[in-house]
Structure formats: structure tokens, C-alpha cells
Design a protein around this motif. Structure first.
Motif, PDB file in Angstrom:
ATOM      1  N   GLY A  91      16.781  24.945 -18.364  1.00 43.47           N
ATOM      2  CA  GLY A  91      15.320  25.114 -19.127  1.00 43.47           C
ATOM      3  C   GLY A  91      14.284  25.984 -18.451  1.00 43.47           C
ATOM      4  N   LEU A  92      13.383  24.770 -18.045  1.00 47.81           N
ATOM      5  CA  LEU A  92      11.520  25.794 -18.128  1.00 47.81           C
ATOM      6  C   LEU A  92      11.809  24.674 -16.356  1.00 47.81           C
ATOM      7  CD1 LEU A  92       9.384  25.412 -21.066  1.00 47.81           C
ATOM      8  CD2 LEU A  92       9.501  27.824 -19.627  1.00 47.81           C
ATOM      9  N   SER A  93      12.101  24.151 -16.078  1.00 45.42           N
ATOM     10  CA  SER A  93      12.362  23.483 -15.112  1.00 45.42           C
ATOM     11  C   SER A  93      13.780  23.121 -13.673  1.00 45.42           C
ATOM     12  CB  SER A  93      11.627  22.116 -14.449  1.00 45.42           C
ATOM     13  OG  SER A  93      11.419  21.399 -13.683  1.00 45.42           O
ATOM     14  N   SER A  94      13.779  23.879 -13.003  1.00 46.24           N
ATOM     15  CA  SER A  94      15.388  23.651 -12.409  1.00 46.24           C
ATOM     16  C   SER A  94      15.169  22.780 -11.354  1.00 46.24           C
ATOM     17  CB  SER A  94      15.196  25.130 -11.519  1.00 46.24           C
ATOM     18  OG  SER A  94      15.577  26.110 -12.284  1.00 46.24           O
ATOM     19  N   PHE A  95      13.842  22.190 -11.038  1.00 44.52           N
ATOM     20  CA  PHE A  95      13.415  20.929 -10.117  1.00 44.52           C
ATOM     21  C   PHE A  95      14.131  19.492 -10.899  1.00 44.52           C
ATOM     22  CE2 PHE A  95      10.557  18.796  -7.593  1.00 44.52           C
ATOM     23  CZ  PHE A  95      11.283  18.260  -6.199  1.00 44.52           C
ATOM     24  N   ALA A  96      14.048  20.005 -11.952  1.00 47.61           N
ATOM     25  CA  ALA A  96      14.560  18.141 -12.706  1.00 47.61           C
ATOM     26  C   ALA A  96      15.696  18.549 -12.528  1.00 47.61           C
ATOM     27  CB  ALA A  96      13.734  18.865 -14.513  1.00 47.61           C
ATOM     28  N   ILE A  97      16.595  19.798 -13.030  1.00 48.77           N
ATOM     29  CA  ILE A  97      18.005  19.291 -12.836  1.00 48.77           C
ATOM     30  C   ILE A  97      18.844  19.234 -11.720  1.00 48.77           C
ATOM     31  CG2 ILE A  97      19.964  20.780 -12.655  1.00 48.77           C
ATOM     32  CD1 ILE A  97      18.458  20.176 -16.097  1.00 48.77           C
ATOM     33  N   GLU A  98      18.070  20.000 -10.802  1.00 50.35           N
ATOM     34  CA  GLU A  98      18.192  19.444  -9.118  1.00 50.35           C
ATOM     35  C   GLU A  98      18.062  18.388  -8.561  1.00 50.35           C
ATOM     36  OE1 GLU A  98      16.093  22.652  -6.939  1.00 50.35           O
ATOM     37  OE2 GLU A  98      17.276  23.476  -8.227  1.00 50.35           O
ATOM     38  N   GLU A  99      17.269  17.389  -9.112  1.00 51.35           N
ATOM     39  CA  GLU A  99      16.857  16.801  -9.029  1.00 51.35           C
ATOM     40  C   GLU A  99      17.890  15.219  -9.915  1.00 51.35           C
ATOM     41  OE1 GLU A  99      14.374  14.278  -6.977  1.00 51.35           O
ATOM     42  OE2 GLU A  99      14.925  16.692  -5.970  1.00 51.35           O
ATOM     43  N   ASN A 100      18.103  15.275 -11.037  1.00 56.11           N
ATOM     44  CA  ASN A 100      18.210  14.305 -11.682  1.00 56.11           C
ATOM     45  C   ASN A 100      19.635  14.447 -12.952  1.00 56.11           C
ATOM     46  OD1 ASN A 100      15.185  12.716 -12.200  1.00 56.11           O
ATOM     47  ND2 ASN A 100      14.678  14.604 -13.049  1.00 56.11           N
ATOM     48  N   ALA A 101      19.774  15.925 -12.264  1.00 56.74           N
ATOM     49  CA  ALA A 101      21.501  15.638 -13.210  1.00 56.74           C
ATOM     50  C   ALA A 101      22.064  14.663 -12.804  1.00 56.74           C
ATOM     51  CB  ALA A 101      21.713  17.239 -13.421  1.00 56.74           C
ATOM     52  N   THR A 102      22.385  15.469 -11.421  1.00 54.81           N
ATOM     53  CA  THR A 102      24.076  14.881 -10.718  1.00 54.81           C
ATOM     54  C   THR A 102      23.860  13.556 -10.672  1.00 54.81           C
ATOM     55  OG1 THR A 102      24.234  17.406  -9.783  1.00 54.81           O
ATOM     56  CG2 THR A 102      25.378  14.967  -8.604  1.00 54.81           C
ATOM     57  N   ALA A 103      22.690  12.427 -10.301  1.00 54.55           N
ATOM     58  CA  ALA A 103      22.402  11.536 -10.630  1.00 54.55           C
ATOM     59  C   ALA A 103      22.680  10.664 -11.768  1.00 54.55           C
ATOM     60  CB  ALA A 103      21.043  11.160  -9.661  1.00 54.55           C
ATOM     61  N   PHE A 104      22.398  11.127 -12.665  1.00 54.74           N
ATOM     62  CA  PHE A 104      22.196  10.739 -14.598  1.00 54.74           C
ATOM     63  C   PHE A 104      23.678  10.362 -14.776  1.00 54.74           C
ATOM     64  CE2 PHE A 104      22.794  11.667 -18.281  1.00 54.74           C
ATOM     65  CZ  PHE A 104      22.154  10.153 -18.855  1.00 54.74           C
ATOM     66  N   LEU A 105      24.880  11.721 -14.410  1.00 53.52           N
ATOM     67  CA  LEU A 105      25.951  12.033 -15.388  1.00 53.52           C
ATOM     68  C   LEU A 105      26.607  11.219 -14.012  1.00 53.52           C
ATOM     69  CD1 LEU A 105      25.762  16.036 -15.773  1.00 53.52           C
ATOM     70  CD2 LEU A 105      25.993  13.676 -17.408  1.00 53.52           C
ATOM     71  N   ASP A 106      26.747  10.235 -12.980  1.00 51.34           N
ATOM     72  CA  ASP A 106      26.749   9.664 -11.915  1.00 51.34           C
ATOM     73  C   ASP A 106      26.802   8.146 -13.231  1.00 51.34           C
ATOM     74  OD1 ASP A 106      28.694   7.976  -9.361  1.00 51.34           O
ATOM     75  OD2 ASP A 106      26.876   8.619  -8.326  1.00 51.34           O
ATOM     76  N   VAL A 107      26.029   7.725 -13.234  1.00 58.87           N
ATOM     77  CA  VAL A 107      25.850   6.516 -13.827  1.00 58.87           C
ATOM     78  C   VAL A 107      26.512   6.653 -14.970  1.00 58.87           C
ATOM     79  CG1 VAL A 107      24.281   4.730 -14.745  1.00 58.87           C
ATOM     80  CG2 VAL A 107      23.713   6.605 -12.814  1.00 58.87           C
ATOM     81  N   MET A 108      26.170   7.818 -15.683  1.00 59.33           N
ATOM     82  CA  MET A 108      26.683   7.882 -16.904  1.00 59.33           C
ATOM     83  C   MET A 108      28.052   8.420 -17.471  1.00 59.33           C
ATOM     84  SD  MET A 108      25.424   8.043 -20.260  1.00 59.33           S
ATOM     85  CE  MET A 108      26.486   8.194 -21.879  1.00 59.33           C
ATOM     86  N   LEU A 109      29.185   8.869 -17.470  1.00 63.54           N
ATOM     87  CA  LEU A 109      30.163   8.878 -16.801  1.00 63.54           C
ATOM     88  C   LEU A 109      31.480   7.708 -17.267  1.00 63.54           C
ATOM     89  CD1 LEU A 109      30.978  12.823 -15.595  1.00 63.54           C
ATOM     90  CD2 LEU A 109      30.112  12.400 -18.359  1.00 63.54           C
ATOM     91  N   PRO A 110      31.269   7.606 -16.164  1.00 66.52           N
ATOM     92  CA  PRO A 110      31.927   6.041 -15.995  1.00 66.52           C
ATOM     93  C   PRO A 110      32.248   4.952 -17.109  1.00 66.52           C
ATOM     94  CG  PRO A 110      31.032   6.116 -13.856  1.00 66.52           C
ATOM     95  CD  PRO A 110      30.061   7.399 -14.632  1.00 66.52           C
ATOM     96  N   PRO A 111      31.648   5.126 -17.782  1.00 65.56           N
ATOM     97  CA  PRO A 111      31.271   3.788 -19.272  1.00 65.56           C
ATOM     98  C   PRO A 111      32.209   4.822 -20.402  1.00 65.56           C
ATOM     99  CG  PRO A 111      28.982   4.361 -18.499  1.00 65.56           C
ATOM    100  CD  PRO A 111      30.220   4.737 -17.584  1.00 65.56           C
ATOM    101  N   LEU A 112      31.984   5.971 -20.284  1.00 72.29           N
ATOM    102  CA  LEU A 112      32.753   6.359 -21.302  1.00 72.29           C
ATOM    103  C   LEU A 112      34.088   6.595 -20.915  1.00 72.29           C
ATOM    104  CD1 LEU A 112      29.398   9.945 -21.625  1.00 72.29           C
ATOM    105  CD2 LEU A 112      30.845   7.648 -23.833  1.00 72.29           C
ATOM    106  N   VAL A 113      34.386   7.693 -20.244  1.00 66.95           N
ATOM    107  CA  VAL A 113      35.146   7.015 -19.668  1.00 66.95           C
ATOM    108  C   VAL A 113      36.640   5.958 -19.879  1.00 66.95           C
ATOM    109  CG1 VAL A 113      36.979   7.826 -17.617  1.00 66.95           C
ATOM    110  CG2 VAL A 113      35.288   8.719 -17.547  1.00 66.95           C
ATOM    111  N   GLN A 114      35.895   5.139 -19.323  1.00 66.04           N
ATOM    112  CA  GLN A 114      36.055   3.842 -19.603  1.00 66.04           C
ATOM    113  C   GLN A 114      36.180   3.237 -21.120  1.00 66.04           C
ATOM    114  OE1 GLN A 114      33.454   0.272 -18.068  1.00 66.04           O
ATOM    115  NE2 GLN A 114      35.031  -0.650 -17.452  1.00 66.04           N
ATOM    116  N   GLN A 115      35.845   3.616 -22.042  1.00 61.79           N
ATOM    117  CA  GLN A 115      35.766   3.370 -23.309  1.00 61.79           C
ATOM    118  C   GLN A 115      36.241   4.338 -23.775  1.00 61.79           C
ATOM    119  OE1 GLN A 115      31.499   3.776 -24.919  1.00 61.79           O
ATOM    120  NE2 GLN A 115      31.372   2.105 -23.485  1.00 61.79           N
TER     121      GLN A 115
END
Lengths: 462, 270
Positions: free
Chosen positions: B123-147
Motif C-alpha cells: 500500500g502507501l506505507s511499507s513501514f506499516a506492514i513491516e511493523e504490524n503484519a507479522t505481529a498481527f497474524l501471530d495473534v490472528m491465525l491461531p484462533p482461526l485454525v482452532q475454529q
């Protein structure tokens, strides 16, 4: 119908009015993106010369967006007031420009003419106007609206206090409200862009603004800028909604991309009217627009973005809004590339809105990916203030920490007021003087101390 | 001349409110204008934000961090060749280049299809992705897998607009796409990530069909709250069969907003 113009033996042809309008438009990135712009400067001027010869009446029969498939076109044509149009119905676009500049066009004649003008007519004439023409003509227009105060009077410049916060934190929002009020901002509206569309969060904010306005007896109105259907739901849940907000555009398809149509706007209008919360009037809608929104929704029908923007004002005026503003530099460089394009677009939008009888304000703004800066905004602010802009935004230090763009600051509004001797709306001005934010003097002067009610509120904090 | 009672730069007596917001409040005034110090601080912030727009996504580092989470992402490119084209041609950023489309068609998929694909775009800020994408998915994916959600391989798209996710979702035959994307950088938040969820993604959809959670970053909407909201939206969209405007975000008491007092100092009893 096709149009043409010959210059020194070279014949420029334009297959229809839609193409002619697009090619006559001063250059901007969005029209290049849409593939509708003139090929070069000479073709553009040829188009402007051809357009100047087009009779205004033609716009009533040659529709740029089909009547059959677009409800905005139907609104424009079906609501056209032939009697109001009569005084200028014999003019061409070029002669209309001359008429607007002449003494025939004044506050009274322009107000009477507004229902007889279509967006396409005013867009056409704007395309052959220079900046100074748009300033001078718009200055003659007066559009006055009312809710808890009177907006749009001569010699007045109002501001929307925009206390946005990235997580809608009430204390953070209140801090920005104090800052804005102490700088004499907030007479157009205290309007928050919420971080989420959640109905419960929206109602929390509506309640909070309502209580602040009541507690401090501020003659202004509040708005939480959420989708019209969310505002309707909030009203159904008995939330104290002042203004109902919606982003609107100039085609049915673009409005559909916003999740609205004219029927939904009518529902929002009726819901707002049902509350009767205004004290001096009941203009209860707040609309935002911006060049490029139709193209960005792939709903532009090959029409240039400035004409489509003017069509959005026909949608706006149907619902007797208190405020309409063009968020001119928000959309980004693919539609308005740099300061030069943003400045011209802001003036066009204000000019077209005022001619159509809409209470036009401007979010004088830019994003960090556009080729623009504070100097460009100062230029546009000064030009619009001279042109008699109804209202501008006011935000702490020009930095919107929620929407991530730069708009005019509380200080900027005071600059424009001071440089041009402009005042806030009369009811709000009286409040500013009584509460002790402005000092009673000839020139605009802020008090150095915090007024007592606010001192009290802050005394709990450390 | 100035003295203590009439200083040239007048400070604002509400400066203690600065602790409650990152907004540029209580800047003081020279006459009624911005004093030199905050004026030049603004100029610096603008210069930095301009730099953020033109910063290129460090794909190698992003890939490594996703692999560390246990996910090998597919790295694709939009039809916008470079940043200048990306900025002026959003239509190119909404579509994949030919080779990327080709790569997607080769991805193996389960017989029942994928329930969701996560697309990460600069998008318009690679910095946002470098800072947040992996950390967010780390919290997001486990409950989805569980469900029991069937999650497609992660997809990274460079020079991406939100709508590029529609093409990714369509080509993968996924029932839903969630796009994590760098929002346009603000002066005070060059690292803000947006999340867009769309049910039944296909080329040509508009914003009407999406639900958005914005300003996801450490100082904004934190990951826990964003995950909670997204889970709610995903579950409701699947249940009701639509996403977008029709699907109101009715999630109660999720954001820090609502755990904070709903009143402010301006309307506490006095």
C-alpha cells in the motif's frame, strides 16, 4: 451531436458534449487516468472555444450521463426550474461567463437563478474561467443556512472543529475540542470522523458531543460522520443526532459504491427532520464530496471528474443541507496530482457549489503522497477566503491523527479571519465574547487566560 | 516590548491536555499564528512522511518473519511496475501482473476450497506492514485454525491496492479475502495498517462490499482489539452471506474506546 472548432485551417472535432466537456477541462491527473483529457494544450483551448459557443439550453437535452439509467441525471432534469432559467436561457456558455462577471449578476439575481442552473452548465462555465473569475463570481453568491446558528452570511467564515482521534478516545477528543474552541473554531459544526462504524461507538460519541454543547451552551451543532444508515439507526435508538452525514457523488453508480441512493438519503433527511433539534433553523444534513470519487468507484461514464463533482451538488441541494464540503486534496495524486491542480479544483468546486445554491465549504487539504505542501494550502485558503467560502476545517496543528492527512489548522482559520476581517457566525461570535475566549476589541484578539467554565473542567486533571 | 504578562509567544494554559492525545494541541501562538518551533516541527514531520511513502517494502525480511511463524508466503506483484506508476495508476495496483496470476493458478487447493486467504500489501506505507503484519497474524491465525477455518497460503503483493485482494481471492477460489495493507502515512503515524475483509471476492467489487478496520498499530488500535473485531466480522459475514455496508459492525465493547470511560473531563460533574 458532434462539435468542432477550426483554428488556422485545422479542424478540431469532438464527438459529443461529454467528450467536449472533458477535453475543455484544465489539465488534471484524474482525467488522464480516465483517458478523457485533451491530448495537448492546443486541443484543450480548441475545446474551450467550441464549448464557449454551446447554448446553455443544449445541456437540458444532451445528457452526459444517460437519463434512463442514472437517477442523478433524472433528479437534475426533472427538478430543473425553467422559470428561474429564463433570464439566461438564450445565452451560450461563453456569454454566460460574461454575464456572471457583469453587474447583472448580483446576490439577488444569482440566488434567483440557482434553481434554473444545472451542474453541467456551471461546470461548463467554470472550465473557461480563470482563477480570478471564479473568485469574483463566487464572492457575489450568498447561501445562508441555519441550525443552532447562522452560516454563510457576508463577512463571516465558519469552521468545522474536527477533533478526530485514532481510537475515538473521549478524553483525547475532548482535549482537541478545548483546543479548537479556545481558538474560536467550531461554529459550522463539531464533527468527528469515527475510527469505526460500530453503532454503539457512534452513539457514545453522539451523546458526548450533545452533552458538551449543552453543558457549555455552545450555539453550534454536532455530527459524527458515519454512514447515513448508521445515523438513521442511531436516531431509531433515540440518540441526540444533530446533523446527518453522508459522502455523496455525481452518479447513481458512484453513490451505489457508497452504499446509498436518493431514497436512502431521503430517509436520512426525514429522520433528521423528525428530531427538530435546530433552534434558529433546521438545515440538518452534512455532505462531503470530492473530485475523483466516481472514477475511483469506476462509475464515471467517461465524464470528466470536475463535471461529476458538480453533479454531486445537485444531489446535495435536494436535501437542504446545512453544510457541504469538497474534500479537495484527500483523494490523492492520481486524481489531483499537485498543489497547482488541488488549488484550481478547490476554487472550481466552491464556485460551482455556490452558483447551484449549496452552502459550500472546503476541506483545504493534501496527503503525504501528493506533490503539495503547506504553502499550497495557504494559497488556496487565501483565495477561497477572498471568494467568500462558507466554512473550512479546523484541526490541531493541521495534522489529522485519525485520517492521516493535513488540513487547515485552528491557527489557519484565525489567519484568514484576521487577514480579511472575517468573523465567525454571529451567534457563535457572541458566545466567544461572552464566555471570554475572544476579547472585546475591534480587531480579532484572543484572551490569554482560560475562561472560567473550562478552567473548572481542567482543574480535575493533573 | 514583551514582558511576562505580554509574551510574544503566548503559551496555552491547557497544555496539560497534551498527555491525552497525540494531536498537535496547545501549540501556543505568536499573535494568532503558529510559533516558529511548532511550525518547523511540522515541516520535519512532513518531510519524514514523504520519505515513508517512497520507502520500499523489505520483502526478504517480511518473508523470513512469516516463515518463522510457520507460513511460507507466496510473493506476487501488482501490474504497477514501480512506485511512480503505482501513485498515478491505482487501476494497475488493483490487478496482478501476468506472472503473478500464473503463479496463483498453480497453488494446490483442497476439494472444499479455502475459507479465507490473507493478502499482505505494501500500500502507501511499507513501514506499516513491516511493523504490524507479522505481529498481527501471530495473534490472528491461531484462533482461526482452532475454529477450523481452511486458510490459504499467505500472499504478499508488492505495489498493491486493496482491490488486488479480489483477484487473489478469485483465482484461489477462496470464499473470503482479508487484505492487510499500509495506509497512507500521516504526520504522526507513518506506520498505520488497514484491514479489509470481503466475502466472495471477485474482480470488479467496490468498497461497498468490504468491511474495514483502520489504524491498526501499537499506538493505535492494538492487535488484540483488531483480532477480536475481525473475527466477529468474518464470522458474521459467513453466517449472513454478505460483507460490506449491509454488515454492520455491531461488536460490543471491543475497542479501548469502550473500556475507557465514555465521559470526558468536559462533562464530568462539576
Amino acid at each position: 451531436m458532434s462539435y468542432s472548432y477550426s483554428i488556422a485551417g485545422h479542424r478540431f472535432s469532438f464527438e459529443n458534449l461529454r467528450v467536449l466537456m472533458a477535453k475543455a477541462t484544465p489539465a488534471r491527473s484524474g482525467d488522464y487516468l480516465a483517458g478523457v483529457a485533451a491530448g495537448d494544450d492546443e486541443e484543450r483551448v480548441a475545446a474551450q472555444m467550441a464549448l464557449a459557443d454551446v447554448p446553455l439550453k443544449v445541456f437540458l437535452v444532451e445528457h452526459l450521463v444517460p437519463y434512463e439509467t442514472d437517477e442523478v441525471t433524472r433528479l437534475i432534469i426533472d427538478d430543473h426550474d425553467a422559470k428561474a432559467f429564463a433570464p439566461i436561457s438564450h445565452l451560450t456558455v461563453g456569454a454566460f461567463r460574461d454575464w456572471l462577471l457583469s453587474d447583472e449578476a448580483n446576490e439577488r439575481s444569482l440566488a434567483a437563478l440557482a434553481p434554473g442552473l444545472t451542474p453541467e452548465m456551471v461546470a461548463a462555465v467554470s472550465k473557461i474561467c480563470r482563477v480570478q473569475d471564479m473568485v469574483l463570481i463566487a464572492q457575489k453568491c450568498r447561501v445562508v443556512t441555519k441550525f443552532r446558528n447562522t452560516i454563510g452570511l457576508k463577512g463571516r467564515l465558519s469552521t468545522r472543529l474536527q477533533p478526530n482521534h485514532p481510537t475515538d478516545d473521549p478524553t483525547g477528543i475532548a482535549a482537541s475540542i478545548v483546543d479548537g474552541l479556545m481558538y474560536g473554531n467550531g461554529d459550522a459544526v463539531i464533527g468527528i470522523n469515527p475510527a469505526t462504524d460500530s453503532i454503539s461507538a457512534v452513539i457514545t460519541l453522539i451523546d458526548m458531543l450533545h452533552e458538551i454543547i449543552q453543558r457549555y451552551n455552545i450555539p453550534t451543532q454536532s455530527c459524527v460522520l458515519t454512514h447515513v444508515t448508521t445515523s438513521i439507526e442511531a436516531i431509531n435508538r433515540r440518540a441526540p443526532v444533530d446533523l446527518v452525514f453522508q459522502s455523496i457523488a455525481g452518479t447513481e453508480a458512484a453513490n451505489s459504491s457508497f452504499g446509498i441512493n436518493l431514497a436512502v438519503l431521503k430517509e436520512g433527511y426525514d429522520a433528521a427532520q423528525s428530531l427538530q433539534r435546530g433552534t434558529v433553523g433546521n438545515n440538518a444534513m452534512y455532505f462531503e464530496t470530492g473530485q475523483g470519487s466516481a472514477l475511483s468507484a469506476n462509475a464515471h461514464h467517461g465524464v470528466d471528474q470536475q463535471t461529476l463533482e458538480a453533479r454531486a451538488y445537485a444531489v446535495a441541494r435536494k436535501y437542504k443541507p446545512l453544510l457541504v464540503n469538497t474534500v479537495v486534496g484527500f483523494i490523492g495524486p492520481e486524481y489531483l496530482y499537485d498543489g497547482r491542480q488541488i488549488i484550481r479544483a478547490g476554487l472550481e468546486d466552491h464556485f460551482c457549489g455556490k452558483l447551484l445554491g449549496v452552502p459550500m465549504g472546503c476541506d483545504i487539504c493534501y496527503t503525504n503522497h501528493a506533490e503539495a505542501d503547506q504553502n499550497d494550502m495557504d494559497t488556496l485558503l487565501t483565495l477561497l477566503a477572498v471568494a467568500g467560502i462558507t466554512f473550512i476545517m479546523g484541526i490541531p496543528g493541521s495534522d489529522d491523527i485519525m485520517l492521516n492527512y493535513q488540513t487547515t489548522s485552528f491557527h489557519d482559520a484565525l489567519y484568514a479571519r484576521k487577514a480579511l476581517g472575517l468573523k465567525p457566525s454571529p451567534e457563535f461570535e457572541e458566545w466567544l465574547l461572552n464566555v471570554g475566549i475572544f476579547e472585546k476589541s475591534e480587531a480579532l484578539k484572543l484572551a490569554n487566560t482560560l475562561p472560567t467554565p473550562f478552567q473548572r473542567a481542567l482543574s480535575h486533571l493533573h | 516590548m514583551s514582558d511576562d504578562n505580554n509574551p510574544i509567544v503566548v503559551p496555552n494554559p491547557w497544555s496539560k491536555l497534551r498527555q491525552y492525545t497525540t494531536a498537535r494541541i496547545a501549540l501556543g501562538r505568536a499573535g494568532t499564528s503558529l510559533p516558529t518551533k511548532p511550525h518547523l516541527e511540522f515541516q520535519l514531520a512532513h518531510a519524514r512522511a514523504r520519505n515513508a511513502v517512497h520507502h520500499e517494502l523489505d520483502v526478504k525480511r517480511l518473508e523470513a518473519s512469516l516463515v518463522a511463524l510457520g507460513h511460507q508466503p507466496l510473493v506476487l506483484h501488482s501490474a504497477a511496475e514501480n512506485r511512480p506508476m503505482y501513485l498515478q495508476r491505482p487501476d494497475k495496483g488493483r490487478r496482478l501482473e501476468a506472472a503473478s496470476r500464473e503463479a496463483l493458478t498453480k497453488v494446490a487447493r483442497p476439494a472444499e476450497g479455502y475459507d479465507v486467504v490473507f493478502v499482505i500489501g505494501d500500500g502507501l506505507s511499507s513501514f506499516a506492514i513491516e511493523e504490524n503484519a507479522t505481529a498481527f497474524l501471530d495473534v490472528m491465525l491461531p484462533p482461526l485454525v482452532q475454529q477450523g477455518w481452511r486458510i490459504a497460503p499467505l500472499v504478499v503483493v508488492r505495489e498493491a491496492r486493496v482491490a488486488v485482494g479480489d483477484e487473489v481471492g478469485e483465482l484461489l477460489g477462496a470464499s473470503m479475502v482479508v487484505v492487510l495493507i499500509g495506509e497512507r502515512p500521516g504526520l504522526s503515524s507513518p506506520d498505520s495498517m488497514g484491514i479489509y475483509m470481503t466475502l466472495k471476492p471477485r474482480v470488479g467489487l467496490t468498497d461497498e462490499s468490504r468491511n474495514c478496520i483502520s489504524n491498526v498499530r501499537r499506538e493505535g488500535l492494538n492487535y488484540g482489539v483488531a483480532v477480536h473485531k475481525l473475527l466477529y466480522l468474518m464470522t458474521e459475514a459467513r453466517k449472513r452471506g454478505h460483507s460490506g455496508v449491509q454488515l454492520k459492525d455491531e461488536a460490543e465493547t471491543l475497542s479501548s474506546t469502550l473500556t475507557a470511560p465514555s465521559k470526558s473531563f468536559l462533562i464530568e460533574s462539576q
